[in-house]
Design a protein around this motif. Sequence first.
Motif, PDB file in Angstrom:
ATOM      1  N   LEU A 180      -0.062   6.718  -6.484  1.00  0.00           N
ATOM      2  CA  LEU A 180      -1.381   7.347  -6.545  1.00  0.00           C
ATOM      3  C   LEU A 180      -1.258   8.861  -6.401  1.00  0.00           C
ATOM      4  CD1 LEU A 180      -4.395   6.786  -6.799  1.00  0.00           C
ATOM      5  CD2 LEU A 180      -4.492   6.533  -4.318  1.00  0.00           C
ATOM      6  N   ALA A 181      -0.350   9.301  -5.570  1.00  0.00           N
ATOM      7  CA  ALA A 181      -0.157  10.737  -5.374  1.00  0.00           C
ATOM      8  C   ALA A 181       0.281  11.433  -6.661  1.00  0.00           C
ATOM      9  CB  ALA A 181       0.879  10.980  -4.276  1.00  0.00           C
TER      10      ALA A 181
ATOM     11  N   HIS B  94      -1.840   0.881  -8.864  1.00  0.00           N
ATOM     12  CA  HIS B  94      -1.675  -0.536  -8.506  1.00  0.00           C
ATOM     13  C   HIS B  94      -0.692  -1.211  -9.460  1.00  0.00           C
ATOM     14  CE1 HIS B  94      -2.971  -4.367  -6.742  1.00  0.00           C
ATOM     15  NE2 HIS B  94      -2.899  -4.841  -7.978  1.00  0.00           N
TER      16      HIS B  94
ATOM     17  N   GLU C 177       0.406   4.029  -2.756  1.00  0.00           N
ATOM     18  CA  GLU C 177       0.064   5.403  -2.369  1.00  0.00           C
ATOM     19  C   GLU C 177       1.027   6.412  -2.982  1.00  0.00           C
ATOM     20  OE1 GLU C 177      -2.566   6.769  -0.787  1.00  0.00           O
ATOM     21  OE2 GLU C 177      -3.454   4.777  -0.788  1.00  0.00           O
TER      22      GLU C 177
ATOM     23  N   ASP D 137       0.825  -1.213   0.000  1.00  0.00           N
ATOM     24  CA  ASP D 137       0.000   0.000   0.000  1.00  0.00           C
ATOM     25  C   ASP D 137       0.857   1.260   0.000  1.00  0.00           C
ATOM     26  OD1 ASP D 137      -2.353  -1.412  -0.088  1.00  0.00           O
ATOM     27  OD2 ASP D 137      -2.824  -1.160   2.041  1.00  0.00           O
ATOM     28  N   GLU D 138       1.985   1.215   0.684  1.00  0.00           N
ATOM     29  CA  GLU D 138       2.898   2.364   0.706  1.00  0.00           C
ATOM     30  C   GLU D 138       3.415   2.655  -0.704  1.00  0.00           C
ATOM     31  OE1 GLU D 138       7.248   3.168   2.555  1.00  0.00           O
ATOM     32  OE2 GLU D 138       5.757   2.375   3.956  1.00  0.00           O
TER      33      GLU D 138
ATOM     34  N   HIS E 250      -6.483   4.634  -9.590  1.00  0.00           N
ATOM     35  CA  HIS E 250      -6.142   3.628  -8.581  1.00  0.00           C
ATOM     36  C   HIS E 250      -5.566   2.376  -9.243  1.00  0.00           C
ATOM     37  CE1 HIS E 250      -8.717   6.223  -6.163  1.00  0.00           C
ATOM     38  NE2 HIS E 250      -8.033   5.765  -5.148  1.00  0.00           N
TER      39      HIS E 250
END
Length: 180
Positions: A74-75, A88, A71, A67-68, A84
């Motif tokens: 994603l930013a 991924h 993220e 997830d890190e 998203h």
Amino acid sequence: MGRRQTIDRGALLDAAEHVVLRDGPAHLTIDAVAAEAGVSKGGVLYAFATKDILIDAMLARVVAEYDELAEAFLAKAPDHSERHILAHVQASAGADPARGSRAAALMASFIRSPQFRKETIDYYRGLFAHIDPATERGRRARLALLAAEGAFALRGFGLHPFTDADWQAIHDDIIAVLLS
């Protein structure tokens, strides 16, 4: 009076992963983790009161690492509904091969756990919620997600020995063909 011993939860999680990856999930016991970590059984129980809590912590750590990565991508992702999925796929491309193999092995080992299964279903449900299969763009995003997950499974379970260059090229193709 002696110094209070501190228990390193990360080291215990490392030890538990070593036991699972080396010996299989059936051999994951509090005693095995204690022996692997070089601590007492009580030390393991102090940090993780039950084997289920230990397993949850192992899986939470693997998911948090991924997830890190996601993220961070994603930013930087363009603002569209499939961002998203793009994040991924990019996180999958950037994942360390050893980390991916470890994640796949742990997921396979514990997928029968009702709690882990529910969390995994919820995770994928959340990803698929970002996809509108009624649109061409949404269908491409769905294929991108499935392609990235298929590549992850093949690599993570050791079913195909992708080189690092192949791995990057596969994800570049997924992005170029399906997500651009």
